[in-house]
Design an enzyme around this catalytic site. Sequence first.
Site, PDB file in Angstrom:
ATOM      1  N   ASP A 126       0.916  -1.363   0.100  1.00 38.08           N
ATOM      2  CA  ASP A 126      -0.015   0.030  -0.011  1.00 38.08           C
ATOM      3  C   ASP A 126       0.846   1.334   0.014  1.00 38.08           C
ATOM      4  O   ASP A 126       0.400   2.305  -0.403  1.00 38.08           O
ATOM      5  CB  ASP A 126      -1.068  -0.081   1.108  1.00 38.08           C
ATOM      6  CG  ASP A 126      -0.268  -0.096   2.562  1.00 38.08           C
ATOM      7  OD1 ASP A 126       0.818  -0.166   2.569  1.00 38.08           O
ATOM      8  OD2 ASP A 126      -0.983   0.024   3.520  1.00 38.08           O
ATOM      9  N   LYS A 157       9.392  -0.045  -4.948  1.00 36.43           N
ATOM     10  CA  LYS A 157       8.285  -1.126  -5.082  1.00 36.43           C
ATOM     11  C   LYS A 157       7.216  -0.527  -6.255  1.00 36.43           C
ATOM     12  O   LYS A 157       6.864  -1.249  -7.248  1.00 36.43           O
ATOM     13  CB  LYS A 157       7.275  -1.325  -3.917  1.00 36.43           C
ATOM     14  CG  LYS A 157       8.267  -1.965  -2.621  1.00 36.43           C
ATOM     15  CD  LYS A 157       8.751  -3.580  -3.177  1.00 36.43           C
ATOM     16  CE  LYS A 157       7.286  -4.355  -2.733  1.00 36.43           C
ATOM     17  NZ  LYS A 157       7.682  -5.953  -3.113  1.00 36.43           N
TER      18      LYS A 157
HETATM   19  P1  NAD Z   1      11.245  -9.727   4.628  1.00 38.72           P
HETATM   20  O1  NAD Z   1      12.247  -8.472   4.681  1.00 38.72           O
HETATM   21  O2  NAD Z   1      10.764 -10.450   6.086  1.00 38.72           O
HETATM   22  O3  NAD Z   1      11.620 -10.945   3.726  1.00 38.72           O
HETATM   23  C1  NAD Z   1      12.212 -10.746   2.636  1.00 38.72           C
HETATM   24  C2  NAD Z   1      12.961 -11.954   1.922  1.00 38.72           C
HETATM   25  O4  NAD Z   1      13.364 -11.694   0.624  1.00 38.72           O
HETATM   26  C3  NAD Z   1      14.183 -12.315   2.943  1.00 38.72           C
HETATM   27  O5  NAD Z   1      14.182 -13.764   3.096  1.00 38.72           O
HETATM   28  C4  NAD Z   1      15.263 -12.063   2.202  1.00 38.72           C
HETATM   29  O6  NAD Z   1      16.397 -13.094   2.243  1.00 38.72           O
HETATM   30  C5  NAD Z   1      14.564 -12.094   0.850  1.00 38.72           C
HETATM   31  N1  NAD Z   1      15.494 -11.550  -0.429  1.00 38.72           N
HETATM   32  C6  NAD Z   1      15.984 -10.031  -0.148  1.00 38.72           C
HETATM   33  N2  NAD Z   1      16.459  -9.877  -1.404  1.00 38.72           N
HETATM   34  C7  NAD Z   1      16.798 -10.828  -2.192  1.00 38.72           C
HETATM   35  C8  NAD Z   1      17.294 -11.208  -3.247  1.00 38.72           C
HETATM   36  N3  NAD Z   1      17.900 -10.327  -4.042  1.00 38.72           N
HETATM   37  N4  NAD Z   1      17.035 -12.615  -3.856  1.00 38.72           N
HETATM   38  C9  NAD Z   1      16.703 -13.488  -3.312  1.00 38.72           C
HETATM   39  N5  NAD Z   1      15.764 -13.328  -2.105  1.00 38.72           N
HETATM   40  C10 NAD Z   1      16.053 -11.663  -1.621  1.00 38.72           C
HETATM   41  O7  NAD Z   1       9.895  -9.229   3.924  1.00 38.72           O
HETATM   42  P2  NAD Z   1       8.358  -9.386   4.230  1.00 38.72           P
HETATM   43  O8  NAD Z   1       8.031  -8.416   5.283  1.00 38.72           O
HETATM   44  O9  NAD Z   1       8.136 -10.767   4.352  1.00 38.72           O
HETATM   45  O10 NAD Z   1       7.933  -8.724   2.847  1.00 38.72           O
HETATM   46  C11 NAD Z   1       7.692  -9.871   1.604  1.00 38.72           C
HETATM   47  C12 NAD Z   1       7.107  -8.901   0.624  1.00 38.72           C
HETATM   48  O11 NAD Z   1       5.781  -8.498   1.086  1.00 38.72           O
HETATM   49  C13 NAD Z   1       8.157  -7.782   0.131  1.00 38.72           C
HETATM   50  O12 NAD Z   1       8.113  -7.622  -1.269  1.00 38.72           O
HETATM   51  C14 NAD Z   1       7.419  -6.588   0.584  1.00 38.72           C
HETATM   52  O13 NAD Z   1       7.732  -5.474   0.038  1.00 38.72           O
HETATM   53  C15 NAD Z   1       5.782  -6.914   0.549  1.00 38.72           C
HETATM   54  N6  NAD Z   1       4.946  -6.382   1.650  1.00 38.72           N
HETATM   55  C16 NAD Z   1       5.266  -6.500   2.915  1.00 38.72           C
HETATM   56  C17 NAD Z   1       4.309  -6.094   4.190  1.00 38.72           C
HETATM   57  C18 NAD Z   1       4.628  -6.152   5.561  1.00 38.72           C
HETATM   58  O14 NAD Z   1       3.755  -5.502   6.425  1.00 38.72           O
HETATM   59  N7  NAD Z   1       5.625  -6.748   5.936  1.00 38.72           N
HETATM   60  C19 NAD Z   1       3.193  -5.396   3.399  1.00 38.72           C
HETATM   61  C20 NAD Z   1       2.783  -5.619   2.214  1.00 38.72           C
HETATM   62  C21 NAD Z   1       3.844  -5.914   1.105  1.00 38.72           C
HETATM   63  O1  DAU Z   2       2.226  -0.705   4.527  1.00 37.08           O
HETATM   64  C1  DAU Z   2       3.151  -1.990   4.375  1.00 37.08           C
HETATM   65  C2  DAU Z   2       4.595  -1.914   4.702  1.00 37.08           C
HETATM   66  O2  DAU Z   2       4.617  -2.024   6.288  1.00 37.08           O
HETATM   67  C3  DAU Z   2       5.488  -2.797   4.070  1.00 37.08           C
HETATM   68  O3  DAU Z   2       5.459  -2.625   2.636  1.00 37.08           O
HETATM   69  C4  DAU Z   2       6.780  -2.666   4.631  1.00 37.08           C
HETATM   70  O4  DAU Z   2       7.612  -3.816   3.919  1.00 37.08           O
HETATM   71  C5  DAU Z   2       6.815  -3.050   5.956  1.00 37.08           C
HETATM   72  O5  DAU Z   2       7.935  -3.156   6.601  1.00 37.08           O
HETATM   73  C6  DAU Z   2       5.670  -2.065   6.608  1.00 37.08           C
HETATM   74  O6  DAU Z   2       6.412  -0.485   6.489  1.00 37.08           O
HETATM   75  P1  DAU Z   2       6.264   0.252   7.912  1.00 37.08           P
HETATM   76  O7  DAU Z   2       7.191   1.396   7.708  1.00 37.08           O
HETATM   77  O8  DAU Z   2       4.810   0.927   7.844  1.00 37.08           O
HETATM   78  O9  DAU Z   2       6.713  -0.609   9.137  1.00 37.08           O
HETATM   79  P2  DAU Z   2       7.474  -0.468  10.439  1.00 37.08           P
HETATM   80  O10 DAU Z   2       7.139  -1.858  11.258  1.00 37.08           O
HETATM   81  O11 DAU Z   2       8.766  -0.181   9.928  1.00 37.08           O
HETATM   82  O12 DAU Z   2       6.887   0.648  11.100  1.00 37.08           O
HETATM   83  C7  DAU Z   2       5.536   0.715  11.405  1.00 37.08           C
HETATM   84  C8  DAU Z   2       5.073   2.119  12.008  1.00 37.08           C
HETATM   85  O13 DAU Z   2       5.931   2.246  13.193  1.00 37.08           O
HETATM   86  C9  DAU Z   2       5.759   3.239  11.002  1.00 37.08           C
HETATM   87  O14 DAU Z   2       4.924   4.375  11.400  1.00 37.08           O
HETATM   88  C10 DAU Z   2       7.220   3.532  11.901  1.00 37.08           C
HETATM   89  C11 DAU Z   2       6.668   3.287  13.170  1.00 37.08           C
HETATM   90  N1  DAU Z   2       7.988   2.826  14.087  1.00 37.08           N
HETATM   91  C12 DAU Z   2       8.624   1.761  13.584  1.00 37.08           C
HETATM   92  C13 DAU Z   2       9.669   1.323  14.310  1.00 37.08           C
HETATM   93  C14 DAU Z   2      10.605   0.219  13.662  1.00 37.08           C
HETATM   94  C15 DAU Z   2       8.277   3.345  15.270  1.00 37.08           C
HETATM   95  O15 DAU Z   2       7.621   4.128  15.766  1.00 37.08           O
HETATM   96  N2  DAU Z   2       9.307   2.858  16.071  1.00 37.08           N
HETATM   97  C16 DAU Z   2       9.899   1.890  15.498  1.00 37.08           C
HETATM   98  O16 DAU Z   2      11.309   1.606  16.258  1.00 37.08           O
END
Ligand code: NAD
Ligand code: DAU
Length: 342
Positions: A126, A157
């Site tokens: 998002d 992204k």
């Molecule tokens: P993460 O950082 O936990 O995992 C990423 C994985 O990708 C890791 O296992 C890492 O080793 C692997 N990776 C990184 N670079 C690589 C490369 N060059 N080749 C092969 N593998 C590689 O991330 P996540 O939170 O599980 O997110 C996964 C996907 O979902 C991402 O594309 C992220 O943008 C998307 N996403 C995440 C969230 C969220 O809240 N975490 C929300 C929406 C979308």
């Molecule tokens: O919205 C989807 C995204 O959510 C994904 O695309 C990303 O991969 C994922 O990492 C996540 O991004 P955010 O930046 O929202 O997540 P994060 O956990 O880093 O932070 C969540 C919120 O909390 C953000 O407003 C920043 C705040 N934060 C984060 C950390 C790590 C703090 O206040 N303190 C902290 O120490």
Amino acid sequence: MTVFVTGGAGFIGANFVFHMLNTYPGYRIVCLDKLTYAGNLSTLSPVMDNPNFRFAKIDICDREAIYKLFEEEKPDIVVNFAAESHVDRSIENPEIFLQTNILGTQVLMDACRKYGIQRYHQVSTDEVYGDLPLDRPDLFFTETTPIHTSSPYSSSKAGADLLVMAYNRTYELPVTISRCSNNYGPYHFPEKLIPLMIANALADKPLPVYGEGLNVRDWLYVEDHCRAIDLIIHNGKVGEVYNVGGHNEMKNIDIVKLICKELGKPESLITYVTDRKGHDMRYAIDPTKIHNELGWLPETKFADGIKKTIKWYLDNKEWWETIISGEYQNYYEKMYGNRAEV
Ligand code: NAD
Ligand code: DAU
């Protein structure tokens, strides 16, 4: 049916591997992962001996290795989770984000073109829509909201999403894209908000809230995201984008206070620190399209999901303690050592 899951040793990818192996016992699931700091092979230990599962340590930017694996496995579906995913790290060092998130996506899609594929699915976010103001609770991101990014991460992204749509239009590659809100749940890397706060609270360490903690995120339990992707790769329309989110907006500060309450820790641990640069204020997904077209609805309410998640971190201390005792310590010092209290 052979499904490639890139980034399957990370948080959401690993949950998706488990979901697919449980849901489709006849499918072959091949996980490709570079095992960066965020990838953890121990996460996949429960399925390593499953005859329907294979792990391959590969960088998605490594064209030769990717083509070789496509030749060997002939995947029907590719689901691309592999990415540099942490906004804070992208602010420190954008380059690897552009390499993996954009060029890696290109290599995967080139392989799909060369060897043929039923579906290429791009797991997006998002964050490509930028942010919404706090004083307009009536506004939500729909699939037609313009791309308007804030961080190097979200820009990378968004760049990948545009390339995916271009490969569909130019080469007729059968693609779909999902844009999900913030996930939480088991195996979430402990530098992201929820697991970081749980780990710090358990150690009675300060809980570093950026700015005033008023930023809003739209939280979804990870299994609900996995079910959405499962529906999209099987029933979603080629060339379409699907937003995924559960209408569960919460302020960061409220999440941190809830974690304190659940763990019986004092709110005095909360420390307000220097804000993230370019910090997005509010994310909020309108999931009407995926609901109407594919019948998707979130199943886990936040009140239950956060309890399950906290219990998982209490029951699986070894998993995250191993991570935070290693390279992550250097990251923590670098990011929070100089972050002034405000
Ligand atoms: P993460 O950082 O936990 O995992 C990423 C994985 O990708 C890791 O296992 C890492 O080793 C692997 N990776 C990184 N670079 C690589 C490369 N060059 N080749 C092969 N593998 C590689 O991330 P996540 O939170 O599980 O997110 C996964 C996907 O979902 C991402 O594309 C992220 O943008 C998307 N996403 C995440 C969230 C969220 O809240 N975490 C929300 C929406 C979308
Ligand atoms: O919205 C989807 C995204 O959510 C994904 O695309 C990303 O991969 C994922 O990492 C996540 O991004 P955010 O930046 O929202 O997540 P994060 O956990 O880093 O932070 C969540 C919120 O909390 C953000 O407003 C920043 C705040 N934060 C984060 C950390 C790590 C703090 O206040 N303190 C902290 O120490």
